[in-house]
Design a protein around this motif. Sequence first.
Motif, short mmCIF file in Angstrom:
data_model
loop_
_atom_site.label_atom_id
_atom_site.label_comp_id
_atom_site.label_asym_id
_atom_site.label_seq_id
_atom_site.Cartn_x
_atom_site.Cartn_y
_atom_site.Cartn_z
N LEU A 1 25.12 34.43 -29.08
CA LEU A 1 24.79 35.81 -28.72
C LEU A 1 23.82 36.39 -29.75
O LEU A 1 24.09 36.38 -30.94
N LEU A 2 22.69 36.90 -29.29
CA LEU A 2 21.63 37.35 -30.20
C LEU A 2 21.98 38.70 -30.82
O LEU A 2 22.58 39.56 -30.18
N ASN A 3 21.54 38.87 -32.08
CA ASN A 3 21.80 40.11 -32.82
C ASN A 3 20.51 40.84 -33.19
O ASN A 3 20.38 42.04 -32.95
N TYR A 4 19.56 40.13 -33.78
CA TYR A 4 18.32 40.77 -34.20
C TYR A 4 17.22 39.72 -34.30
O TYR A 4 17.47 38.51 -34.29
N ILE A 5 16.00 40.22 -34.42
CA ILE A 5 14.85 39.36 -34.68
C ILE A 5 14.09 39.94 -35.87
O ILE A 5 13.85 41.15 -35.95
N ARG A 6 13.77 39.08 -36.79
CA ARG A 6 12.94 39.46 -37.94
C ARG A 6 11.54 38.93 -37.66
O ARG A 6 11.36 37.72 -37.46
N ILE A 7 10.55 39.81 -37.61
CA ILE A 7 9.21 39.40 -37.19
C ILE A 7 8.17 40.01 -38.13
O ILE A 7 8.32 41.14 -38.59
N TRP A 8 7.13 39.23 -38.43
CA TRP A 8 6.07 39.67 -39.33
C TRP A 8 4.82 38.85 -39.08
O TRP A 8 4.83 37.86 -38.34
N HIS A 9 3.71 39.26 -39.68
CA HIS A 9 2.50 38.44 -39.65
C HIS A 9 1.91 38.38 -41.05
O HIS A 9 2.26 39.16 -41.95
N ASP A 10 0.98 37.43 -41.26
CA ASP A 10 0.44 37.18 -42.60
C ASP A 10 -0.83 37.98 -42.90
O ASP A 10 -1.45 37.78 -43.95
N SER B 1 -3.92 37.46 -36.64
CA SER B 1 -3.08 36.98 -37.74
C SER B 1 -1.99 36.07 -37.20
O SER B 1 -1.63 36.14 -36.02
N LYS B 2 -1.44 35.22 -38.06
CA LYS B 2 -0.35 34.34 -37.66
C LYS B 2 0.96 35.13 -37.69
O LYS B 2 1.33 35.70 -38.70
N VAL B 3 1.63 35.15 -36.54
CA VAL B 3 2.88 35.89 -36.40
C VAL B 3 4.05 34.93 -36.57
O VAL B 3 4.09 33.86 -35.96
N HIS B 4 5.00 35.31 -37.40
CA HIS B 4 6.19 34.49 -37.65
C HIS B 4 7.43 35.31 -37.31
O HIS B 4 7.41 36.54 -37.34
N PHE B 5 8.51 34.61 -36.98
CA PHE B 5 9.74 35.32 -36.68
C PHE B 5 10.94 34.43 -36.94
O PHE B 5 10.85 33.20 -36.97
N ILE B 6 12.07 35.10 -37.13
CA ILE B 6 13.37 34.45 -37.22
C ILE B 6 14.29 35.17 -36.25
O ILE B 6 14.45 36.40 -36.33
N LEU B 7 14.89 34.43 -35.35
CA LEU B 7 15.80 35.01 -34.36
C LEU B 7 17.22 34.66 -34.75
O LEU B 7 17.55 33.49 -34.97
N SER B 8 18.06 35.68 -34.84
CA SER B 8 19.42 35.48 -35.33
C SER B 8 20.44 35.78 -34.25
O SER B 8 20.31 36.75 -33.49
N GLY B 9 21.48 34.92 -34.17
CA GLY B 9 22.57 35.12 -33.23
C GLY B 9 23.92 34.97 -33.91
O GLY B 9 24.01 34.77 -35.13
N ASP B 10 24.99 35.04 -33.13
CA ASP B 10 26.33 34.93 -33.69
C ASP B 10 26.59 33.54 -34.26
O ASP B 10 27.30 33.40 -35.26
N ASN B 11 26.02 32.52 -33.64
CA ASN B 11 26.32 31.15 -34.04
C ASN B 11 25.36 30.61 -35.09
O ASN B 11 25.74 29.77 -35.92
N ASP B 12 24.12 31.06 -35.04
CA ASP B 12 23.12 30.46 -35.92
C ASP B 12 21.88 31.33 -35.90
O ASP B 12 21.82 32.34 -35.19
N GLU B 13 20.89 30.93 -36.67
CA GLU B 13 19.59 31.57 -36.61
C GLU B 13 18.52 30.50 -36.77
O GLU B 13 18.76 29.43 -37.34
#
Length: 316
Positions: free
Chosen positions: A223-232, A193-205
Amino acid sequence: LHNESLYKYFINNEQTSGHQSLIFGLRELNSTEIFQFCLENSSIINPSITNQPFYFTSNYELRIYTSACYYLDKNNQWKSDELIVGSLTNHYQIQCFSNHLTSFAGGFIILPAPINWNYVFTNADFMKNKTVYLTIIFVSIIYIILMIYARFNDKKDIEKLGVTPLLDNYKLDQYFYQILVFTGQRINAGTESKVHFILSGDNDETHIKTKKTKKLIFRSLGLLNYIRIWHDNSGKGSSASWFLKYIIVTDLQTMEKFHFISQRWFAVEKDDGFIERILSVASEMEKRAFFYILSKKAYHSVSDGYLWFSIFSRPP
């Protein structure tokens, strides 16, 4: 010989004390010597020793063994002082004499029988040893196939080496991160499956990214805070689901690492049925958690330390 007490010669440890080695000879007595030395009323018990060659008229077996008696001293060391090996000792049992009582043990060393190479080569033809030869041929073929398979995968690994930028990266980006994704070593853990993600930090994502390789580069996030990851869930059959172990993101400028621990399935038919998760940066306590360290160490020890395991434990 039916009686093992015949032709038995025993030397106890008092006689061998202070000696580094023992040398002995063995020969067959002739009829005259048998009459002279083996009669009960004979006063001579030691045949003469000569350098002349002697020949045996019968087949004999010679068994040589050593044995010892030990006790455990106050320092928890095995000693043999003041212990005597008795004459009833044989290759089945040990007789020990001692003037004190403590924890005792005995040891044997029985020399192996020599290989009769004449017999081996005489009976080494294929028809008499079909099973042995077929087993050797089969194992050799399997070994050669595995070597070819390993070499083929090594070439594929070399092709995968390096860092592959994402197609939607900006050419003017000056600050970079590297992300390593670890798929679990489980049945059908990999996904098509195609895996997608969004990586979020203090300054931007980041905007939505698609994971197609194990090493990805993208622009500065702070500075990184979390990653949102999923697949289709677009993979076919069992290739739709995915088991994610953890993700390591490295700041290539400061070499600081951020761990995102998952250890969960991304599958509609497994675990809790979710194919999307938000993973926060792991704390020091989470990174020191027993199961995380155990799985990480075990994976690297097996996959990197053992030749054939390293072949079959390749990440999907």
